[in-house]
Write a protein that holds these residues in place. Structure first.
Motif, PDB file in Angstrom:
ATOM      1  N   ASP A 289      18.049 -17.613  -7.171  1.00  0.00           N
ATOM      2  CA  ASP A 289      18.728 -16.876  -6.112  1.00  0.00           C
ATOM      3  C   ASP A 289      17.883 -15.674  -5.701  1.00  0.00           C
ATOM      4  N   ALA A 290      17.987 -15.314  -4.417  1.00  0.00           N
ATOM      5  CA  ALA A 290      17.222 -14.193  -3.891  1.00  0.00           C
ATOM      6  C   ALA A 290      17.934 -12.895  -4.250  1.00  0.00           C
ATOM      7  N   VAL A 291      17.174 -11.947  -4.834  1.00  0.00           N
ATOM      8  CA  VAL A 291      17.726 -10.662  -5.253  1.00  0.00           C
ATOM      9  C   VAL A 291      16.885  -9.557  -4.635  1.00  0.00           C
ATOM     10  N   VAL A 292      17.554  -8.554  -4.075  1.00  0.00           N
ATOM     11  CA  VAL A 292      16.863  -7.394  -3.517  1.00  0.00           C
ATOM     12  C   VAL A 292      17.660  -6.148  -3.884  1.00  0.00           C
ATOM     13  N   ILE A 293      16.933  -5.071  -4.193  1.00  0.00           N
ATOM     14  CA  ILE A 293      17.558  -3.802  -4.575  1.00  0.00           C
ATOM     15  C   ILE A 293      17.019  -2.719  -3.654  1.00  0.00           C
ATOM     16  N   PHE A 294      17.954  -1.967  -3.051  1.00  0.00           N
ATOM     17  CA  PHE A 294      17.598  -0.822  -2.214  1.00  0.00           C
ATOM     18  C   PHE A 294      18.039   0.446  -2.936  1.00  0.00           C
ATOM     19  N   ASP A 295      17.217   1.494  -2.854  1.00  0.00           N
ATOM     20  CA  ASP A 295      17.550   2.736  -3.536  1.00  0.00           C
ATOM     21  C   ASP A 295      18.539   3.559  -2.716  1.00  0.00           C
ATOM     22  N   GLY A 296      18.808   4.776  -3.179  1.00  0.00           N
ATOM     23  CA  GLY A 296      19.783   5.620  -2.499  1.00  0.00           C
ATOM     24  C   GLY A 296      19.381   5.988  -1.089  1.00  0.00           C
ATOM     25  N   ALA A 297      18.067   5.961  -0.787  1.00  0.00           N
ATOM     26  CA  ALA A 297      17.586   6.250   0.569  1.00  0.00           C
ATOM     27  C   ALA A 297      17.553   5.001   1.436  1.00  0.00           C
ATOM     28  N   LYS A 298      18.163   3.898   0.955  1.00  0.00           N
ATOM     29  CA  LYS A 298      18.236   2.629   1.681  1.00  0.00           C
ATOM     30  C   LYS A 298      16.845   2.026   1.907  1.00  0.00           C
ATOM     31  N   ARG A 299      15.950   2.306   0.978  1.00  0.00           N
ATOM     32  CA  ARG A 299      14.594   1.761   1.056  1.00  0.00           C
ATOM     33  C   ARG A 299      14.409   0.734  -0.057  1.00  0.00           C
ATOM     34  N   LEU A 386      22.536  -3.382  -4.613  1.00  0.00           N
ATOM     35  CA  LEU A 386      21.917  -4.644  -5.012  1.00  0.00           C
ATOM     36  C   LEU A 386      22.565  -5.767  -4.230  1.00  0.00           C
ATOM     37  N   LEU A 387      21.737  -6.641  -3.642  1.00  0.00           N
ATOM     38  CA  LEU A 387      22.236  -7.783  -2.890  1.00  0.00           C
ATOM     39  C   LEU A 387      21.665  -9.050  -3.487  1.00  0.00           C
ATOM     40  N   LEU A 388      22.510 -10.044  -3.624  1.00  0.00           N
ATOM     41  CA  LEU A 388      22.103 -11.353  -4.123  1.00  0.00           C
ATOM     42  C   LEU A 388      22.479 -12.392  -3.080  1.00  0.00           C
TER      43      LEU A 388
END
Length: 773
Positions: A289-299, A386-388
């Motif tokens: 599955d595709a996983v992406v994590i963005f920090d508090g600055a939405k980066r 975190l988005l999966l």
């Protein structure tokens, strides 16, 4: 020697002795003068010292008490003594009063003072009073005990003294010290001495040891720059390597305060967290599955390989850590995300999810390339989101097949109120409910042992003996021919005289649902209802015939009675005044009876939906004048005035003139009958928004609140004579014209009846009804 020589010798000796005595006396006087001058200088020096001591004591807001044998005397600081007494709430500013107050303040304080007075033990403590805090320091000198007392009032009363603050710092488990401008310590706490294994600072200086040379350098840098400096250093402390936060802060008056905090656990946890994050990232890289994590600055802070492959994004571009919004924009340009009419709004909603701390539900994305993605969002523990993304296209296909099995169970559950059983195409019993067991009076063990359709029939045949029925039902279950499995519904009779309705329904997986319902009570009730409806219809017909026949039969004699009563009333002098009164009473009663019969007939026609309206254009003003003229004699007879309000803009209304007059007649009759002598009845009409209002109001006794809810019911007004159908007929005729009637009344304040007739035709029985202006 001659006598003369002896006398001369004695005289010379006496003279020498006298000269020697004089010289000795002069020497003694000079020595005494020197001793007196020395004593005077010493006295002067002591006086200056005493003045200096007193001045210094008073300059530092403290009072000095001398205590001998429990008696306290003021040595210096009279003003400070007064301040201390005020702080403790003493009205008398006396040294002995102050000493007694200090003894009473606390048993521990009394113990310390007795140790000072009796054994010369030094002491120091604080006493809190109503207005401030008094600091006490005690020392012994010879036979005297000396107490130095000072008071702190106002906001500074909570500040500790230097000894107490030093004790506070000594209680810390981490080193703390005050350093000079070159970074060398000038005061240290007990933890500092323990760390360097020294008994005192002097010993540590002689040995040339320090807690940390780097910490001394930080203190020197803070002193030279006049700014706070901090650093984390790993040191050997307590037999193990530990991390300390060194904080150096320049102090007012010179020197640098150095404070340390043990951050070993924090640093170790931070290192452990870093290793866990690395292991976590490595694990996520192995997921499909595709996983992406963005920090508090939405980066972008992390993505796995599956994420780049799923969306077809370049690794070099992702390495630049684009923002969440930039990634959404690129995916939209390449038509990878769901199509939406308002992309800006959709994007803003996606980015707003960073502000939501609660658990967010999963989302489904249908992409233009035909894929279905499940999107899981959750707040990241380190901040951000975190988005999966899971491609569930294949999963949905499998779920569609699984739903076919769910439909079988759902179809069974939908029939829980009936006796339901599901048989597979092989005749095996798959499902049944408790109602099935109760309906056929069999136990779960019996039905489990039966297993198939034949076994179930053996359990049920004692209730339903028709084997042809069971054979036909078996064909519906086991015959593969689609025509044989068509749904059927029928009824059968059981051995205990029950009427059973049975139904069969083929299910998507080839099974067959069979449901049985006991409709015995329903059929009996249907039969009873049919008989009752027939009886009611017959009774209604008889009632209408009876009312019609009786009413028409009564009209002929009433007409004769009214005619002869009028003839007698106008016969001139042939009758006496009493006889003419009797004739008038007969006429009035006959007229009232005729009107009551007409009301009964009208209500019967309305109930039978047989009343037709004779629609014409009715001038509302003329209608009001006519009604007022008709009721004016009766009103005058009762000493009631009639007020007519007819604005010119009311116009005409399309309706049945006779029925509208009948409505107003009943309202006028009711109003005049309820209004006492001297009252007034108002007959009015007005044109409102979308309607015309006909209104009759009176100044009578009003209508009780408990009667108002039923005022338009039939037979409510029977106490005033007649059948009590007047107001009920008003309501029915108004509604027949497409309008409604309203009542406003308070007991003792009269009543107002308003007939609201719509400006646009909405008649119930006459679709052509309308209004004209």
């Amino acid at each position: 020697m001659s006598a003369r020589e002896l006398m001369l010798a004695a005289a010379a000796g006496a003279i020498s002795l006298a000269i020697s005595a004089v010289l000795w006396a002069f020497a003694q006087r000079r020595a005494a003068d020197r001793r007196v001058a020395g004593l005077k200088a010493r006295i002067r020096q002591l006086e200056v010292g005493a003045e200096t001591a007193q001045a210094s004591a008073e300059a530092f807001d403290s009072a000095l008490l001398a205590v001998e044998d429990g008696q306290a005397l003021l040595a210096s600081g009279e003003e400070s003594l007064a301040v201390c007494c005020t702080a403790l709430g003493l009205s008398v500013h006396d040294p002995q009063y102050l000493l007694n107050a200090l003894m009473r303040a606390d048993p521990d304080h009394a113990r310390r003072l007795r140790g000072l007075f009796e054994r010369g033990e030094a002491c120091a403590f604080e006493v809190k009073g109503p207005a401030g805090v008094v600091t006490v320091e005690g020392r012994a000198a010879g036979a005297l005990a000396w107490l130095r007392v000072s008071a702190v009032l106002g906001e500074d009363q909570g500040l500790p003294t230097a000894p107490r603050f030093a004790a506070f710092l000594n209680a810390r488990s981490c080193p703390a010290w005050i350093a000079a401008a070159d970074g060398s310590p000038v005061w240290v706490n007990a933890a500092w001495l323990k760390a360097v294994d020294a008994a005192s600072l002097d010993e540590a200086a002689q040995r040339g040891v320090a807690f940390d040379k780097g910490a001394d350098a930080i203190a020197s840098e803070a002193a030279n720059l006049g700014q706070r400096r901090e650093a984390v250093r790993w040191l050997s402390f307590g037999g193990r390597r530990r991390a300390f936060l060194i904080a150096a802060q320049p102090l007012e008056g010179g020197g640098v305060g150095v404070w340390t905090d043990d951050l070993t656990d924090l640093e170790e946890a931070r290192e452990e967290t870093r290793r866990n994050i690395e292991a976590h990232d490595e694990t996520l890289n192995r997921l499909d599955d595709a996983v992406v994590i963005f920090d508090g600055a939405k980066r972008l802070s992390f993505h796995n390989t599956a994420f780049a492959e799923l969306w077809g994004l370049e690794p070099a571009w992702l390495a630049e850590r684009p923002t969440h919004g930039e990634i959404l924009d690129r995916l939209r340009q390449r038509r990878r995300i769901p199509e939406t009419a308002d992309y800006a709004k959709w994007k803003a909603a996606e980015l707003d999810r960073y502000e939501k701390l609660e658990q967010q539900p999963d989302d489904m994305w249908s992409t233009p390339d035909g894929r279905t993605l499940r999107v899981v969002r959750q707040s990241h523990p380190l901040g951000g989101l975190l988005l999966l993304f899971a491609d569930i296209t294949g999963e949905l296909k499998m779920k569609a097949q699984y739903n076919a099995l769910i439909q079988v169970q759902q179809a069974t559950l939908d029939k829980l109120s009936d006796a339901v059983a599901v048989f597979g195409s092989d005749g095996r019993l798959r499902l049944h409910n408790e109602s099935f067991e109760r309906f056929w009076n069999i136990t779960p063990l019996q039905i489990e042992a039966a297993g198939d359709f034949e076994g179930v029939v053996e359990l049920c045949v004692h209730k339903l003996h028709d084997m042809v029925f069971w054979k036909d039902l078996k064909g519906r279950v086991a015959d593969p021919d689609p025509m044989a499995r068509m749904p059927i519904t029928g009824e059968a009779q059981t051995s205990d005289d029950r009427t059973v309705e049975y139904r069969t329904r083929p299910l998507p997986d080839g099974a067959t649902l069979v449901a049985f319902t006991d409709v015995t009570d329903a059929r009996r009730l249907e039969s009873a209802l049919a008989d009752r409806e027939q009886a009611l219809s017959e009774a209604e017909r008889l009632k209408r015939d009876f009312v019609g026949n009786v009413s028409y039969e009564l009209r002929t004699p009433l007409t004769t009675i009214i005619g002869y009563s009028e003839l007698l009333e106008h016969s001139g002098d042939g009758l006496t005044e009493r006889a003419r009164g009797y004739a008038a009473a007969v006429k009035s009663a006959a007229t009232q009876l005729a009107r009551s019969i007409d009301d009964v007939l009208d209500m019967a026609q309305i109930d039978a939906d047989e009343m037709a309206l004779d629609l014409v254009d009715v001038n509302v003003s003329d209608l009001l004048i006519e009604v007022a003229s008709r009721w004016r004699p009766e009103a005058e007879a009762g000493k009631v005035s009639i007020v007519l309000e007819r604005p010119d803009n009311v116009g005409v209304i399309r309706g049945d003139r006779r029925r509208l007059s009948q409505v107003l007649d009943h309202l006028m009759e009711n109003a005049i009958g309820q209004t006492p002598a001297g009252g007034a009845v108002t007959l009015a009409a007005r044109k409102a928004l979308g309607e015309v209002q006909l209104q009759v109001s009176d100044t009578g006794r009003g209508i009780p609140f408990h009667v108002q809810a039923h005022i338009f019911d039939r037979f409510i007004g029977r106490e005033r004579g007649g059948p009590g159908l007047g107001l009920a007929l008003v309501k029915a005729l108004t509604e027949l014209h497409g309008g409604w009637v309203a009542l406003e009344s308070e007991p003792g304040a009269g009543a107002t009846f308003t007939c609201h007739l719509p400006e646009v035709a909405t008649a119930v029985s006459q679709p052509e009804l309308g209004f004209a202006t």
